[in-house]
Scaffold this motif. Sequence first.
Motif, PDB file in Angstrom:
ATOM      1  N   THR A  70      -8.765   5.191  10.569  1.00  0.00           N
ATOM      2  CA  THR A  70      -9.311   6.237  11.427  1.00  0.00           C
ATOM      3  C   THR A  70      -8.253   7.286  11.783  1.00  0.00           C
ATOM      4  O   THR A  70      -8.575   8.303  12.400  1.00  0.00           O
ATOM      5  CB  THR A  70      -9.874   5.645  12.726  1.00  0.00           C
ATOM      6  N   VAL A  71      -7.008   7.027  11.403  1.00  0.00           N
ATOM      7  CA  VAL A  71      -5.921   7.950  11.732  1.00  0.00           C
ATOM      8  C   VAL A  71      -6.134   9.276  11.003  1.00  0.00           C
ATOM      9  O   VAL A  71      -6.390   9.300   9.792  1.00  0.00           O
ATOM     10  CB  VAL A  71      -4.555   7.334  11.352  1.00  0.00           C
ATOM     11  N   TYR A  82       3.299   9.153  11.361  1.00  0.00           N
ATOM     12  CA  TYR A  82       2.041   8.881  10.650  1.00  0.00           C
ATOM     13  C   TYR A  82       2.035   7.464  10.094  1.00  0.00           C
ATOM     14  O   TYR A  82       1.044   6.726  10.245  1.00  0.00           O
ATOM     15  CB  TYR A  82       1.857   9.899   9.528  1.00  0.00           C
ATOM     16  N   LEU A  83       3.125   7.060   9.443  1.00  0.00           N
ATOM     17  CA  LEU A  83       3.198   5.701   8.898  1.00  0.00           C
ATOM     18  C   LEU A  83       3.028   4.665  10.008  1.00  0.00           C
ATOM     19  O   LEU A  83       2.309   3.671   9.847  1.00  0.00           O
ATOM     20  CB  LEU A  83       4.532   5.489   8.188  1.00  0.00           C
ATOM     21  N   ASP A  84       3.713   4.892  11.139  1.00  0.00           N
ATOM     22  CA  ASP A  84       3.610   3.943  12.253  1.00  0.00           C
ATOM     23  C   ASP A  84       2.169   3.803  12.732  1.00  0.00           C
ATOM     24  O   ASP A  84       1.706   2.693  13.054  1.00  0.00           O
ATOM     25  CB  ASP A  84       4.495   4.406  13.417  1.00  0.00           C
ATOM     26  N   ALA A  85       1.455   4.921  12.781  1.00  0.00           N
ATOM     27  CA  ALA A  85       0.063   4.874  13.237  1.00  0.00           C
ATOM     28  C   ALA A  85      -0.822   4.131  12.250  1.00  0.00           C
ATOM     29  O   ALA A  85      -1.695   3.341  12.642  1.00  0.00           O
ATOM     30  CB  ALA A  85      -0.452   6.296  13.461  1.00  0.00           C
ATOM     31  N   ARG A  86      -0.627   4.371  10.956  1.00  0.00           N
ATOM     32  CA  ARG A  86      -1.472   3.722   9.955  1.00  0.00           C
ATOM     33  C   ARG A  86      -1.275   2.206   9.936  1.00  0.00           C
ATOM     34  O   ARG A  86      -2.232   1.447   9.700  1.00  0.00           O
ATOM     35  CB  ARG A  86      -1.165   4.288   8.551  1.00  0.00           C
ATOM     36  N   VAL A  87      -0.047   1.739  10.129  1.00  0.00           N
ATOM     37  CA  VAL A  87       0.213   0.294  10.012  1.00  0.00           C
ATOM     38  C   VAL A  87       0.169  -0.408  11.366  1.00  0.00           C
ATOM     39  O   VAL A  87       0.523  -1.586  11.468  1.00  0.00           O
ATOM     40  CB  VAL A  87       1.564   0.016   9.314  1.00  0.00           C
ATOM     41  N   ALA A  88      -0.287   0.278  12.408  1.00  0.00           N
ATOM     42  CA  ALA A  88      -0.322  -0.314  13.757  1.00  0.00           C
ATOM     43  C   ALA A  88      -1.055  -1.653  13.812  1.00  0.00           C
ATOM     44  O   ALA A  88      -0.594  -2.585  14.484  1.00  0.00           O
ATOM     45  CB  ALA A  88      -0.925   0.678  14.747  1.00  0.00           C
ATOM     46  N   PRO A  89      -2.202  -1.834  13.125  1.00  0.00           N
ATOM     47  CA  PRO A  89      -2.863  -3.145  13.176  1.00  0.00           C
ATOM     48  C   PRO A  89      -1.996  -4.269  12.596  1.00  0.00           C
ATOM     49  O   PRO A  89      -1.997  -5.386  13.122  1.00  0.00           O
ATOM     50  CB  PRO A  89      -4.131  -2.932  12.345  1.00  0.00           C
ATOM     51  N   SER A  94       2.334  -8.768  13.998  1.00  0.00           N
ATOM     52  CA  SER A  94       3.719  -9.098  13.643  1.00  0.00           C
ATOM     53  C   SER A  94       3.940  -9.224  12.137  1.00  0.00           C
ATOM     54  O   SER A  94       4.821  -9.952  11.687  1.00  0.00           O
ATOM     55  CB  SER A  94       4.166 -10.395  14.348  1.00  0.00           C
ATOM     56  N   ARG A  95       3.148  -8.483  11.355  1.00  0.00           N
ATOM     57  CA  ARG A  95       3.299  -8.538   9.901  1.00  0.00           C
ATOM     58  C   ARG A  95       4.022  -7.313   9.354  1.00  0.00           C
ATOM     59  O   ARG A  95       4.367  -7.280   8.175  1.00  0.00           O
ATOM     60  CB  ARG A  95       1.937  -8.687   9.232  1.00  0.00           C
ATOM     61  N   ASP A  96       4.260  -6.334  10.202  1.00  0.00           N
ATOM     62  CA  ASP A  96       4.989  -5.138   9.769  1.00  0.00           C
ATOM     63  C   ASP A  96       5.692  -4.559  10.986  1.00  0.00           C
ATOM     64  O   ASP A  96       5.247  -3.598  11.594  1.00  0.00           O
ATOM     65  CB  ASP A  96       4.042  -4.105   9.148  1.00  0.00           C
ATOM     66  N   ARG A  97       6.808  -5.154  11.337  1.00  0.00           N
ATOM     67  CA  ARG A  97       7.566  -4.734  12.526  1.00  0.00           C
ATOM     68  C   ARG A  97       8.651  -3.736  12.119  1.00  0.00           C
ATOM     69  O   ARG A  97       9.830  -4.041  12.097  1.00  0.00           O
ATOM     70  CB  ARG A  97       8.181  -5.956  13.197  1.00  0.00           C
ATOM     71  N   GLY A  98       8.207  -2.531  11.765  1.00  0.00           N
ATOM     72  CA  GLY A  98       9.162  -1.512  11.352  1.00  0.00           C
ATOM     73  C   GLY A  98       9.568  -1.599   9.906  1.00  0.00           C
ATOM     74  O   GLY A  98      10.544  -0.972   9.485  1.00  0.00           O
ATOM     75  N   PHE A  99       8.814  -2.352   9.093  1.00  0.00           N
ATOM     76  CA  PHE A  99       9.196  -2.553   7.699  1.00  0.00           C
ATOM     77  C   PHE A  99       8.762  -1.397   6.797  1.00  0.00           C
ATOM     78  O   PHE A  99       9.301  -1.231   5.707  1.00  0.00           O
ATOM     79  CB  PHE A  99       8.581  -3.846   7.149  1.00  0.00           C
ATOM     80  N   THR A 100       7.770  -0.639   7.222  1.00  0.00           N
ATOM     81  CA  THR A 100       7.293   0.497   6.435  1.00  0.00           C
ATOM     82  C   THR A 100       7.900   1.761   7.028  1.00  0.00           C
ATOM     83  O   THR A 100       7.665   2.069   8.197  1.00  0.00           O
ATOM     84  CB  THR A 100       5.758   0.568   6.452  1.00  0.00           C
ATOM     85  N   PHE A 101       8.679   2.483   6.230  1.00  0.00           N
ATOM     86  CA  PHE A 101       9.396   3.612   6.789  1.00  0.00           C
ATOM     87  C   PHE A 101       9.680   4.672   5.737  1.00  0.00           C
ATOM     88  O   PHE A 101       9.603   4.427   4.533  1.00  0.00           O
ATOM     89  CB  PHE A 101      10.714   3.154   7.431  1.00  0.00           C
ATOM     90  N   ALA A 102      10.017   5.862   6.226  1.00  0.00           N
ATOM     91  CA  ALA A 102      10.406   6.974   5.361  1.00  0.00           C
ATOM     92  C   ALA A 102      11.912   7.162   5.444  1.00  0.00           C
ATOM     93  O   ALA A 102      12.498   7.077   6.523  1.00  0.00           O
ATOM     94  CB  ALA A 102       9.700   8.255   5.813  1.00  0.00           C
ATOM     95  N   THR A 103      12.536   7.411   4.289  1.00  0.00           N
ATOM     96  CA  THR A 103      13.982   7.599   4.277  1.00  0.00           C
ATOM     97  C   THR A 103      14.352   8.619   3.210  1.00  0.00           C
ATOM     98  O   THR A 103      13.493   9.145   2.504  1.00  0.00           O
ATOM     99  CB  THR A 103      14.699   6.251   4.042  1.00  0.00           C
ATOM    100  N   SER A 104      15.643   8.891   3.097  1.00  0.00           N
ATOM    101  CA  SER A 104      16.158   9.852   2.132  1.00  0.00           C
ATOM    102  C   SER A 104      16.443   9.172   0.804  1.00  0.00           C
ATOM    103  O   SER A 104      17.127   8.138   0.764  1.00  0.00           O
ATOM    104  CB  SER A 104      17.440  10.495   2.673  1.00  0.00           C
TER     105      SER A 104
END
Length: 476
Positions: A70-71, A82-89, A94-104
């Motif tokens: 729904t995001v 945006y990534l944080d909002a999509r993976v909030a569920p 406790s299945r994605d505690r900051g594991f999905t992220f954007a980097t250089s």
Amino acid sequence: MKIGRTALSATLALALVACGGGGSNPPPTQGGSTPTPTPPSSGCSVADQINFAGAVLDEWYLFPNLLDNTVNPASFNDVQAYLDARVAPARAQSRDRGFTFATSIQEENDLINSGSSAGFGIRLGYDTVNNRVFVLEAYENANGFAAGMDRGTELLAIGTTSANLQSVTSLMASGGPQAVVDALGPSTAGTARVIRFAQVGGTIVETTVTKSDFSLDPISDRYGALILNDGGKQVGYLNLRTFIVSDASNQLRDAFQLFGSRGVTELIIDFRYNGGGLVSVADTLGDLMGRGRVGQVWSETVLRASKSSENSTELFQNEVNALAPTKIAFIGRGGTASASELVINSMIPYLGNNMALIGANTFGKPVGQFGFDLDACDLRVRAVTFQTLNADGNGEYFTGLASEVANTCRANDDIFTPFGDPAEASIKGALDFLAGRACAAPITGAAGQTAQSVGGRELLQPERPNAAQYEIPGLF
């Protein structure tokens, strides 16, 4: 766009088809047929980058039923938000505690290929009760160590000049850990700060320290690979700082050559701050502990159902310096995550009661990421895409490994005693287990809460870490 496999932690090996042009490959993957890449974005605006990130999640995310569909992408002007909002569920479970992220792309490739980073070369933790900041370890080829900082050093005050020094106590009181992060300045070469600090023993030093480019040595020349004498028994001690630098594999081979030359059969593997890195390095470490097990299962990699053709099984491979350890004591804490946990979990089927977890419970991260590149934007999206299982099919340690390992022993992290010293609390606990001496108490309680938790202290981490800080929390 290209894709490769990592795990806050992670890679395997075999290049995948790429589309989109230019740039370096992220770490490659292994096993299964070549997947069809996510279509590249046509531009580099924030909206284009967010659309790219959304397409990655929709096609590859390990837990598709735990994405918030729904995001509205148009509501965001930042890829990470945006990534944080999509993976909030998934985070709520406790299945994605900051594991999905954007980097250089560039920063991460430099880190993987040469260990390149810019900073003082120290890892910092703060006392969560008394608001004090300490050096947990120092990289020997960086300016912090050259200035006199090492394990156990306390930072007392920080400023841009001696005239505007602010005490760490006042910074923590006014703005918490982020105020200290801000005072230390950006992670760019040439950034200078006047720092007052207390060395172990009480000597106070006030000096200017400048951030510079340095290489992250995964295994310290001082204490990374040692032979400890415990009542006449030779014990191999390995302190692996990170899996993220590719040269760690060769350094591990050298360490095991040392252990083999001394007839070592029992090991202490110190992962207490190791948040992960390359799965390929974890595989090498497994092979070096796998003499006599070549061809047996080391780990399994499992993707979402729609990507099951990419599932793979990693077998023990032959390594010239491999040992067949009879007992292993792993030292871990809340900062022990990802590839570190993969190694511990993968050894459970083979050592059972002959291995132990010493220190505190680990973080609980049995999942890893592929890297998806948008080259023109220097954007790499690290999305949770796979889970690792051991030879028994076990890999649900989202609450840490304390409940999975047959033997556990609670021990402090004594930052005022050097790594490799048999008197250091966690190393002493490891030696006690190997010798059959009684353990003070088993590890109880929840997982490491955060990947930065080190028991009584938290690794100091910016709100938006750079590529090196994602993989090596607390690095400055």
